[in-house]
Design a protein around this motif. Structure first.
Motif, short mmCIF file in Angstrom:
data_model
loop_
_atom_site.label_atom_id
_atom_site.label_comp_id
_atom_site.label_asym_id
_atom_site.label_seq_id
_atom_site.Cartn_x
_atom_site.Cartn_y
_atom_site.Cartn_z
N VAL A 118 0.84 -1.20 0.00
CA VAL A 118 0.00 0.00 0.00
C VAL A 118 0.87 1.25 0.00
CG1 VAL A 118 -1.59 1.35 1.41
CG2 VAL A 118 -2.01 -1.08 1.06
N ARG A 119 1.90 1.25 0.83
CA ARG A 119 2.79 2.41 0.89
C ARG A 119 3.59 2.55 -0.41
NH1 ARG A 119 3.03 1.00 6.64
NH2 ARG A 119 2.31 2.83 7.82
N LEU A 120 3.97 1.42 -0.99
CA LEU A 120 4.79 1.44 -2.19
C LEU A 120 4.07 2.10 -3.36
CD1 LEU A 120 7.51 0.42 -3.45
CD2 LEU A 120 6.21 -1.58 -4.21
N VAL A 121 2.82 1.72 -3.60
CA VAL A 121 2.13 2.28 -4.76
C VAL A 121 1.85 3.77 -4.60
CG1 VAL A 121 1.08 0.08 -5.43
CG2 VAL A 121 -0.18 1.64 -3.95
N CYS A 122 1.81 4.24 -3.36
CA CYS A 122 1.62 5.67 -3.13
C CYS A 122 2.83 6.48 -3.60
CB CYS A 122 1.36 5.95 -1.65
SG CYS A 122 -0.30 5.52 -1.12
N ASP A 202 2.43 5.29 -13.64
CA ASP A 202 3.35 4.78 -12.63
C ASP A 202 4.25 3.73 -13.24
OD1 ASP A 202 1.77 2.47 -12.89
OD2 ASP A 202 0.47 3.07 -11.26
N ARG A 203 4.99 3.03 -12.38
CA ARG A 203 5.97 2.05 -12.83
C ARG A 203 5.33 0.86 -13.53
NH1 ARG A 203 10.47 3.94 -9.88
NH2 ARG A 203 12.39 2.80 -10.34
N ALA A 204 4.10 0.52 -13.16
CA ALA A 204 3.45 -0.62 -13.81
C ALA A 204 3.36 -0.38 -15.31
CB ALA A 204 2.06 -0.85 -13.23
#
Length: 223
Positions: A118-122, A202-204
């Motif tokens: 959760v923190r990472l995708v933010c 984002d990175r995705a």
């Protein structure tokens, strides 16, 4: 200064699953601001609470998680979506990326990994379970990808192309900094410019693009 705690919406048709996720996240300092039992309710709750991250089950009655993600992201593009499922079937992965999801996790994820995710995708990072990433890489690199995104790379500088290539191989910002002998702040600037120039969320999307444009191949990916 510490980053503010992410505000999370938990969506699953099973009440016990929602309760479990809430307890896991709350115990780790993450604020669960809403819950929903299906996609229709998820869209309505997202409109009301405007979460930073939506944890969406894929298989739900009335409206599935993929359609809910599409609608939530159309109305709240600043939100990040993590898809949750008990199945790592290919069709879910590509469909999730196509609607703009930033992450994809299996429901047997550990509590620590869930909170970290959760923190990472933010931060704008992508999140895919390792087994799913390998299959995603193989699918796109083999030329049979679903065509999630197409971008013209001519706008990138040589250094930005290099950074995008390494992102496609799975390197984090700190690993990019070490590989390129740059500060992490400089790497973050390059990444932000790549996202802006190529209109990437984002990175995705950056990883998918790296494979679609053949900047990287399966043998380049990190497990």
């Amino acid at each position: 200064m510490d980053a503010p705690s992410p505000r999370v919406l938990v969506v699953d048709d099973q009440a016990l699953v929602r309760t479990g996720f809430r307890l896991i996240l709350t115990a780790r300092g993450i604020d669960v601001v809403g819950e929903a039992a299906d996609g229709v309710e998820a869209v309505a709750v997202a409109d009301r609470v405007r979460p930073d991250v939506a944890l969406l089950d894929i298989r739900m009655p009335t409206m599935d998680g993929l359609e809910a993600a599409r609608r939530i992201l159309a109305r709240h593009p600043e939100c990040r979506v993590i898809m949750l499922t008990t199945f790592d079937l290919d069709r879910y992965v590509y469909a999730a990326l196509a609607v703009g999801a930033s992450g994809f996790l299996l429901k047997d994820v550990t509590p620590e990994h869930l909170a970290a995710s959760v923190r990472l995708v933010c931060t704008g990072d992508a999140l895919l379970a390792p087994s799913i990433t390998r299959r995603l890489v193989e699918r796109f690199a083999s030329g049979s990808g679903s065509g999630v995104i197409h971008r013209d790379l001519t706008a990138l500088t040589p250094r930005e192309r290099e950074v995008l290539t390494l992102m496609g191989r799975g390197l984090s910002n700190s690993e990019l900094a070490e590989e390129l002998t740059l500060s992490e702040a400089t790497v973050k600037t390059h990444v932000a410019r790549i996202f802006a120039k190529l209109d990437l969320r984002d990175r995705a999307q950056a990883v998918v693009l790296a494979y679609e444009t053949r900047l990287v191949s399966p043998g380049d990916a990190r497990n």
